[in-house]
Design an enzyme around this catalytic site. Structure first.
Site, short mmCIF file in Angstrom:
data_model
loop_
_atom_site.label_atom_id
_atom_site.label_comp_id
_atom_site.label_asym_id
_atom_site.label_seq_id
_atom_site.Cartn_x
_atom_site.Cartn_y
_atom_site.Cartn_z
N LYS A 174 0.85 -1.18 0.00
CA LYS A 174 0.00 0.00 0.00
C LYS A 174 0.90 1.24 0.00
CE LYS A 174 -3.79 2.04 2.68
NZ LYS A 174 -4.41 2.59 1.47
N ASN A 197 5.13 1.05 -2.82
CA ASN A 197 4.44 2.15 -3.47
C ASN A 197 4.67 3.42 -2.65
OD1 ASN A 197 1.77 3.92 -3.73
ND2 ASN A 197 1.91 2.69 -5.59
N CYS A 202 -2.82 9.02 -8.18
CA CYS A 202 -4.04 8.76 -7.41
C CYS A 202 -5.00 9.94 -7.52
CB CYS A 202 -3.71 8.50 -5.95
SG CYS A 202 -5.17 8.18 -4.96
N GLY A 217 -8.49 -4.52 -13.82
CA GLY A 217 -9.54 -5.51 -14.03
C GLY A 217 -9.07 -6.93 -14.23
N ILE A 260 -10.05 6.17 -0.69
CA ILE A 260 -9.40 5.95 0.60
C ILE A 260 -8.52 7.14 0.97
CG2 ILE A 260 -7.87 4.41 1.93
CD1 ILE A 260 -10.55 3.15 1.06
#
Length: 301
Positions: free
Chosen positions: A45, A99, A129, A243, A71
């Site tokens: 994360k 990350n 993000c 996906g 988030i």
């Protein structure tokens, strides 16, 4: 014995499958289901220089064939990560990719420098993000800013750096070339697509942030297209994502030009998704008599 090994900027992975940042934590919960050594790499994360509280609740909403999340990169900061999460991950025979997130160029560089002496294999720089109002979105959508931050982080990082590209741009190849010019070693794409959901019964936004990042099977055709375009535009290895739920999905990305793939949203529905994706690639190779997974990379032109 068929060869599933791939190489990213000189770092060899036993297979091309890894977790996607933000969907796997630091692997702790998933290690209760299977040995993380089954994956080519674990991507953590987002890690910032200081703790981030994230966005207000609610932060997740289900959509048709996917989900929205806002988030806001909640994380305990790099010091907690180094003391708590890294020792845990080192137990497993897999590569570690951290990350990195930040609100300024300096914050990204601080994390890269802090991790320079740690047992980390690659850094994935999250400049894309769409949930953080300050910092990331500007770097990810402005080619000049992306090139500049790539160049600056490279000065502070000992490990090869992966620049994670945003799909929320007019031309993905322009961003890819900017990252390449800045000295990126690898590219990863795509991050989430900005979306919105409204609760018609409460007549309000489904998530407090109003907009969020859409992920899951619904975004896969967009992701495959962008990976293909990027592979034609730059010479850097690409980690494809968006996906992926199976080995067949992963092979599609490899054929489009990705060297490796990340499994993200599927982990929430099926904790074995990443492991099963790696196994699915091997079954595909057996079925079509592919001796080396590298034969698949960019085979469709």
């Amino acid at each position: 014995m068929r060869n599933t090994k791939v190489t990213l900027a000189g770092v060899e992975l036993k297979n091309p499958v890894m977790s996607a940042s933000g969907t796997f934590g630091s692997g702790g919960e998933y290690s209760e289901f299977y040995d993380l050594g089954a994956l080519g790499a674990v991507v953590t994360k987002g890690v910032a220089s200081v703790p981030w509280p994230g966005n207000p609740l609610p932060r997740i909403a289900e959509t048709a064939s996917g989900m929205l999340n806002a988030i806001g990169l909640q994380n305990p900061g790099v010091e907690v990560f180094v003391k708590r999460d890294l020792p845990f991950l080192r137990q497993f025979d897999t590569r570690i990719i951290v990350n990195v997130c930040g609100k300024t160029v300096e914050e990204y560089c601080e994390v890269a420098e802090r991790l320079s002496e740690e047992a980390v294999d690659l850094l994935e720089i999250n400049v894309s993000c769409p949930n953080v109002k300050e910092g990331g979105i500007a770097f990810g959508q402005d080619p000049k800013a992306l090139e500049a931050i790539t160049r600056e982080v490279k000065k502070h990082a000992r490990q090869p750096i992966i620049m994670k590209l945003s799909p929320n741009v007019t031309d993905i190849t322009e961003m890819a070339r900017a990252a390449e010019c800045g000295g990126a070693d690898v590219l990863s794409l795509i991050n989430t697509i900005t979306g919105m959901k409204i609760d018609i019964h409460r007549r309000t936004f489904a998530i407090a942030n109003r907009t969020g990042g859409m992920s899951g099977p619904a975004v896969k055709p967009v992701a495959v297209r962008m990976v293909y375009q990027t592979a034609q535009a730059v010479r850097l290895p690409i980690i494809g994502m968006g996906g992926i739920c199976s080995g067949e999905d992963a092979v599609e990305f490899l054929l489009a030009g990705a060297t490796a793939v990340s499994v993200g949203t599927a982990n929430f529905a099926n904790p074995f998704a990443a492991k099963e994706t790696a196994e699915g690639i091997e079954r595909y190779m057996e079925r079509y008599q592919v001796e080396d997974v590298r034969e698949l990379i960019g085979a469709v032109r």
